[in-house]
Design a protein around this motif. Structure first.
Motif, PDB file in Angstrom:
ATOM      1  N   TRP A   4       1.005  -1.027  -0.175  1.00  0.00           N
ATOM      2  CA  TRP A   4      -0.075  -0.177   0.179  1.00  0.00           C
ATOM      3  C   TRP A   4       0.832   0.987   0.426  1.00  0.00           C
ATOM      4  CZ3 TRP A   4      -4.351  -1.366   4.098  1.00  0.00           C
ATOM      5  CH2 TRP A   4      -5.726  -2.445   3.979  1.00  0.00           C
ATOM      6  N   LEU A  30     -11.709   4.575   7.412  1.00  0.00           N
ATOM      7  CA  LEU A  30     -10.730   4.132   6.331  1.00  0.00           C
ATOM      8  C   LEU A  30      -9.193   4.425   6.914  1.00  0.00           C
ATOM      9  CD1 LEU A  30      -9.175   4.205   3.398  1.00  0.00           C
ATOM     10  CD2 LEU A  30      -9.436   7.447   3.302  1.00  0.00           C
ATOM     11  N   VAL A  56      -4.680   9.307   0.458  1.00  0.00           N
ATOM     12  CA  VAL A  56      -5.887   9.413  -0.431  1.00  0.00           C
ATOM     13  C   VAL A  56      -7.010  10.225   0.239  1.00  0.00           C
ATOM     14  CG1 VAL A  56      -8.238   7.969   0.474  1.00  0.00           C
ATOM     15  CG2 VAL A  56      -5.644   6.478   1.192  1.00  0.00           C
ATOM     16  N   LEU A  67      -8.708  10.341  -4.019  1.00  0.00           N
ATOM     17  CA  LEU A  67      -9.649  10.421  -3.849  1.00  0.00           C
ATOM     18  C   LEU A  67      -9.613  12.080  -3.775  1.00  0.00           C
ATOM     19  CD1 LEU A  67     -11.380   8.402  -1.726  1.00  0.00           C
ATOM     20  CD2 LEU A  67     -11.513   8.390  -4.349  1.00  0.00           C
ATOM     21  N   TRP A  89     -19.945   3.333  -1.634  1.00  0.00           N
ATOM     22  CA  TRP A  89     -18.998   2.885  -1.862  1.00  0.00           C
ATOM     23  C   TRP A  89     -17.688   3.113  -2.483  1.00  0.00           C
ATOM     24  CZ3 TRP A  89     -22.179  -0.544  -5.970  1.00  0.00           C
ATOM     25  CH2 TRP A  89     -23.158  -1.102  -5.563  1.00  0.00           C
ATOM     26  N   PHE A  90     -17.910   4.327  -2.844  1.00  0.00           N
ATOM     27  CA  PHE A  90     -16.703   5.124  -3.634  1.00  0.00           C
ATOM     28  C   PHE A  90     -16.051   6.302  -1.840  1.00  0.00           C
ATOM     29  CE2 PHE A  90     -18.805   4.479  -7.420  1.00  0.00           C
ATOM     30  CZ  PHE A  90     -17.711   4.325  -8.308  1.00  0.00           C
ATOM     31  N   THR A 108     -16.084   5.161   1.303  1.00  0.00           N
ATOM     32  CA  THR A 108     -15.475   4.255   1.672  1.00  0.00           C
ATOM     33  C   THR A 108     -14.569   2.830   1.485  1.00  0.00           C
ATOM     34  OG1 THR A 108     -17.170   2.540   2.302  1.00  0.00           O
ATOM     35  CG2 THR A 108     -17.086   4.565   3.462  1.00  0.00           C
ATOM     36  N   LEU A 109     -14.245   3.090   0.027  1.00  0.00           N
ATOM     37  CA  LEU A 109     -13.901   2.010  -0.270  1.00  0.00           C
ATOM     38  C   LEU A 109     -14.648   0.628  -0.750  1.00  0.00           C
ATOM     39  CD1 LEU A 109     -10.141   3.568   0.079  1.00  0.00           C
ATOM     40  CD2 LEU A 109     -11.880   3.956  -1.915  1.00  0.00           C
ATOM     41  N   VAL A 150      -9.930  -2.673  -1.478  1.00  0.00           N
ATOM     42  CA  VAL A 150      -8.432  -1.425  -1.318  1.00  0.00           C
ATOM     43  C   VAL A 150      -7.326  -1.717  -1.949  1.00  0.00           C
ATOM     44  CG1 VAL A 150      -7.270  -0.567   0.541  1.00  0.00           C
ATOM     45  CG2 VAL A 150      -9.721  -0.802   0.950  1.00  0.00           C
ATOM     46  N   PHE A 201      -7.526  -0.435  -5.889  1.00  0.00           N
ATOM     47  CA  PHE A 201      -7.796   0.804  -5.220  1.00  0.00           C
ATOM     48  C   PHE A 201      -6.534   1.688  -5.368  1.00  0.00           C
ATOM     49  CE2 PHE A 201      -7.600   4.227  -2.390  1.00  0.00           C
ATOM     50  CZ  PHE A 201      -8.283   5.485  -3.374  1.00  0.00           C
ATOM     51  N   ILE A 222      -8.953   5.341  -8.068  1.00  0.00           N
ATOM     52  CA  ILE A 222     -10.280   5.279  -8.257  1.00  0.00           C
ATOM     53  C   ILE A 222     -10.726   4.631  -9.680  1.00  0.00           C
ATOM     54  CG2 ILE A 222     -10.842   7.177 -10.112  1.00  0.00           C
ATOM     55  CD1 ILE A 222     -12.489   6.385  -6.534  1.00  0.00           C
ATOM     56  N   ILE A 231     -13.048   0.680  -8.409  1.00  0.00           N
ATOM     57  CA  ILE A 231     -13.610   1.279  -7.071  1.00  0.00           C
ATOM     58  C   ILE A 231     -15.116   0.930  -8.806  1.00  0.00           C
ATOM     59  CG2 ILE A 231     -14.791   2.731  -6.356  1.00  0.00           C
ATOM     60  CD1 ILE A 231     -13.019   1.384  -4.837  1.00  0.00           C
TER      61      ILE A 231
END
Length: 944
Positions: A450, A531, A551, A556, A602-603, A605-606, A620, A623, A628, A631
């Motif tokens: 990550w 998150l 993030v 985002l 959905w978007f 909180t992923l 995640v 992602f 994005i 997602i």
């Protein structure tokens, strides 16, 4: 306007031009048909040809020629649309040059002398103006002049570009020119003696789209709140539509959402925006989105090249993008192969010997003892010099190597991948890695990867003590953000044991509070706690903080703020993708807004709030690798898997139950050695892994479906859709603001709803005008628009803006004293003394002028002559400032018989007398203010 001298053959031009003035060296000519009152067919035809065939904006109604006696060749040295301008140019030539030309013995020297003079005049005009920024300043200068003459906008209205096109009125097309400026789009046409022109401010545009009709296959449709315009027959429709969307997006963000442009410094000054800047900005936005780079990164160089890819044993062709802190490579086919190298990891950049097989090679060495080879770089020397200078400025420090612990089968796959493609931020990101990510990253490597995919690791290495400093500064402070954080701490992952104890809660509190302290504009928003909780399960505190920054601020953008503009834009984009990719579902459910409201979580909180935890973490993973795009793909896959049930659903509630039930059943594959969702092998001799049994209850299966069916969705497509849909979202916010402001103010005034709406539009437009052409006041004007304030206070005007509105609307124009009365009125209305007036205060004042009883109008007029409207510091030589009304003595009125009476008693008596007069004479009602032009008529007539 002076022109760069250009040859003209008079023999062929006489039929199109009429000579108005002449002497031995110069001719002033008028275009045939211009100014003719008879409307002759020849003149109309010439005018139509000028409009249709005017490819370089040079066919203006008047021109001045330089002629050499005895020659058929002349030179155009000036042109213009107004005879007055041409006469001034003519007079200058006669007074300054004509007498000097007679002394030349060689007539050929005359042409050289005049050409030099004219070029000098042009250089003086171009210097410091917008045309100097263009690639073809002379040509653009002529176009700019025609734009200013046709539409009468201020010279500070920055013209960006023009396009030849047709504007349709019903079934009738009109060929003309579309002018795109920073604040407006304008169209001009002149056909057979009929002139058509109109201006559309970007602030009024609500929708931009490409449509196909029975008449034309491709058209650009521009929709405003009042009308709809269709344009077609562009030489390059894609380019024109892209520029239109960019300009509308930039203008609306600058006017309505200034926070979105905080990091785009070049866009904040409208004078800097040119077509070249727009192209660079579009490319920069694409690169930042493709590689998920910090929004503050500036794109430095773009170069075609090939990179040696060891896994493929060949050079991969693509494009190299360099920014302030990164080297980025993307293959020609998006998603096939990419490479991200932070400059902080680079040890050296060297030029190698060029050969026929390896032309212009460059070797980039990184700390992990790996080297990357780039070839076929056209401008290699300047690129290497630029990168080397930036390397010196970074002051690289050696970072500790990452510890690696391998786990079972997936760990072994990743270990093999690291050996083949590299490890760390600068690893090759290929389709094989995409397949490994889709399987779910191993628990032991998840935090590391990550950090790698988001490049939060480089940021953390560059600022090792940044997080601890924020924690020290922020802990113990109390604010609205900290109160909201405390309420949500125990709601983050209530079923996870890590956050059912003091240690876990304390760590979550520190991360969220530190971020709120770092970015007070965002502070804390719901869903950030979920998150941050997940990030803390796989990384250390400072790493979780760095990931949260990546993030919220890069991956985002504009999601976590008061208006969640970014999330709403993506929901609008998601709706269009549903219509495009799932047409049968869209046909059965014409109104997709309920689905968008369901997918919003959905978007935000992923998928962490709707999927089982272990399944959501796999999302995640995708992602952080894809951004994005992952997602969007997964959202489409979820709807596709439930399309039949959704089409049969009776209402929105049933659709929500269908999707919720489906997502609850999506489990993580518990097999200790999970198979890949599709074969990993790409070369002979490589291990084959069989695909799993097809079933929608596995998250790996669902992710595989999303790649298989919707993997062709690209970052470039998403960014283009975002740009277009942001216009609609911002305008919808403005409509809501206006409706609520009118709803709040209407009960307090007697103005009709229509008139009050017109007044609101004028109030808002005055704010926009200050943003359009304000002299250095842009920053202050942006402060006047605060979406976080109540609806009636979001737009506020300062003293200068109020004076402009005062001159337009007030019936009390009093000549020399108007400025003084306007100044005092502003002071009276500015009750909180912040030098700004809200729409509520402005509407209440205007209601008194037009709708209140006469005694209230007199009361208002009287209050303008006493404190607080009258101040001791007022610099006013007019009789309005009477010594009797000084703030340093009691206010009294001297009567004719010598008696002194308090001003309040005198005012009461005056109002009583006015009431008696009103009983005798019935006062005529004030005409209603239906439209702005009616208001102007009231201004002209006045109400006394």
């Amino acid at each position: 306007m002076w022109l760069n001298p250009e040859e003209v053959l008079l023999k062929n031009a006489l039929k199109l031009w009429v000579t108005e003035k002449s002497n031995d060296f110069f001719l002033l000519q008028r275009r045939r048909g211009h100014g003719d009152t008879g409307g002759k067919f020849t003149g109309l035809l010439v005018g139509a040809l000028d409009s249709v065939l005017d490819s370089n904006a040079r066919v203006t109604p008047f021109r001045i020629l330089l002629q050499v006696p005895g020659s058929q060749v002349s030179w155009t040295i000036a042109c213009g649309a107004a005879v007055g301008e041409m006469n001034r140019h003519w007079d200058w030539l006669v007074q300054n040059l004509l007498h000097s030309l007679s002394v030349f013995e060689n007539k050929e020297d005359v042409a050289s002398f005049v050409k030099g003079k004219v070029k000098g005049l042009i250089a003086e005009e171009v210097r410091g103006r917008q045309a100097a920024q263009e690639e073809e300043p002379e040509k653009f200068r002529e176009t700019l002049l025609k734009f200013e003459l046709c539409f009468g906008l201020p010279s500070s209205e920055n013209l960006v570009t023009t396009y030849s096109c047709c504007c349709w009125k019903g079934r009738v097309p009109r060929q003309g020119w579309l002018y795109l400026s920073i604040n407006h789009m304008a169209f001009y046409s002149f056909l057979l003696g009929k002139e058509v022109k109109f201006v559309i401010p970007w602030a009024e545009v609500t929708r931009l789209e490409r449509v196909s009709t029975g008449l034309m296959t491709d058209m650009v449709r521009v929709t405003t709140r009042r009308c709809q315009r269709d344009f077609s027959m562009f030489l390059s429709l894609d380019e024109a539509f892209g520029v239109i969307v960019q300009l509308a997006d930039i203008a609306l963000r600058r006017l309505l959402d200034s926070e979105g442009l905080e990091l785009d410094r070049v866009l904040q000054q409208s004078s800097n925006i040119t077509k070249r800047v727009l192209e660079e900005q579009a490319l920069r936005t694409y690169v930042l989105a493709l590689f998920r780079l910090p929004r503050g990164e500036r794109l430095q160089e773009v170069a075609l090249c090939s990179v040696w890819t060891p896994h493929a044993r060949c050079h991969t062709t693509g494009t190299l993008f360099t920014t302030d802190s990164y080297l980025c490579f993307a293959s020609r086919e998006e998603g096939h192969c990419s490479l991200l190298i932070p400059l902080s990891e680079v040890i050296s950049i060297e030029k190698a010997e060029s050969t026929s097989l390896l032309p212009n090679p460059v070797i980039v060495s990184v700390r992990s003892k790996k080297a990357f080879q780039l070839i076929e770089l056209q401008d290699r020397d300047s690129l290497v010099d630029s990168l080397t200078s930036r390397l010196r400025a970074l002051h690289m420090e050696t970072s500790a190597p990452l510890a690696v612990t391998m786990e079972q089968v997936k760990e072994r796959m990743w270990e093999d991948n690291f050996l083949e493609y590299g490890r760390g931020v600068h690893m090759f990101r290929t389709e094989k890695i995409q397949k490994l990510v889709a399987m779910g990253i191993p628990e032991s490597l998840r935090g590391e990867l990550w950090m790698t995919f988001s490049d939060a690791s480089s940021e953390l290495a560059s600022h090792p003590d940044y997080y601890s400093g924020l924690v020290t500064e922020s802990m113990g402070q109390s604010s609205l953000a900290t109160e909201e954080i405390e309420r949500d701490l125990h709601r983050s992952l209530p079923d996870h044991p890590a956050f059912q104890n003091v240690k876990g809660i304390a760590a979550l509190r520190r991360v969220l509070t530190a971020y709120a302290h770092r970015n007070p504009k965002i502070g804390y928003c719901q869903s950030m706690n979920i998150l941050a909780s997940v990030l803390l399960l796989y990384t250390k505190e400072e790493e979780a903080f760095s990931l949260l920054v990546a993030v919220c601020e890069r991956m985002l953008p504009d999601y976590f703020n008061r208006r969640v503009i970014g999330a709403q834009v993506d929901q609008s984009v998601f709706e269009e993708l549903i219509r495009d990719r799932l047409p049968e579902l869209a046909e059965h459910i014409p109104d997709l807004s309920p689905l968008s409201s369901i997918s919003l979580s959905w978007f935000l909180t992923l998928f962490l709030s709707v999927l089982p935890f272990r399944s959501a973490v796999c999302v995640v993973d995708c992602f952080f690798f894809h951004g994005i795009k992952a997602i969007f793909q997964l959202g489409l896959a979820v709807l596709d898997a439930n399309a039949t049930a959704l089409c049969a659903s009776a209402d929105d509630g049933q659709a929500l139950m269908i999707l919720t039930g489906f997502l609850d059943q999506v489990k993580y594959d518990e097999d200790p050695s999970p198979p890949a969702p599709y074969p990993l092998s790409s070369q002979s001799g490589e291990e084959e892994v069989s695909p799993p049994v097809k079933q929608h209850t596995l998250i790996t299966d669902l992710i595989a479906d999303s790649y298989e069916k919707f993997g062709d969705l690209t970052v470039r497509q998403i960014e283009k859709l975002r740009c277009r849909h942001r216009i609609q979202v911002l305008q919808a916010h403005e409509d809501t603001t206006k409706e609520n402001a009118l709803r709040v103010v209407t009960p307090d005034v007697s103005l009709s709803p229509e008139n009050l709406a017109d007044v609101y539009d004028l109030f808002q437009t005055e704010h926009f005008i200050n943003l359009y052409w304000g002299d250095g006041g842009t920053t202050l004007a942006l402060q006047h628009h605060d979406p976080g304030r109540p609806y009636v206070e979001q737009y506020r005007v300062d003293r200068v803006q109020f004076k402009s509105l005062y001159m337009l609307l007030v019936p009390w124009l009093c000549g020399f004293h108007t400025d003084t009365v306007a100044h005092r009125t502003f002071t009276l209305l500015d009750q909180d003394r912040d030098s700004l007036i809200t729409f509520r205060e402005f509407a209440g004042w205007l209601d008194t002028l037009y709708c209140e009883e006469l005694n209230e109008k007199v009361r208002l007029l009287y209050r303008l002559h006493i404190p607080p409207a009258l101040t001791e510091s007022e610099d006013d030589p007019s009789p309005l400032k009477s010594p009797l009304l000084s703030t340093t003595r009691p206010l009294h009125v001297e009567l004719p018989n010598g008696e002194m009476r308090d001003f309040q008693e005198q005012l009461k008596q005056m109002l009583k007398d006015l009431a008696k007069e009103k009983e005798k004479d019935v006062e005529q009602p004030v005409p209603p203010m239906n439209q702005v032009h009616t208001i102007k008529k009231l201004i002209q007539s006045g109400i006394h």
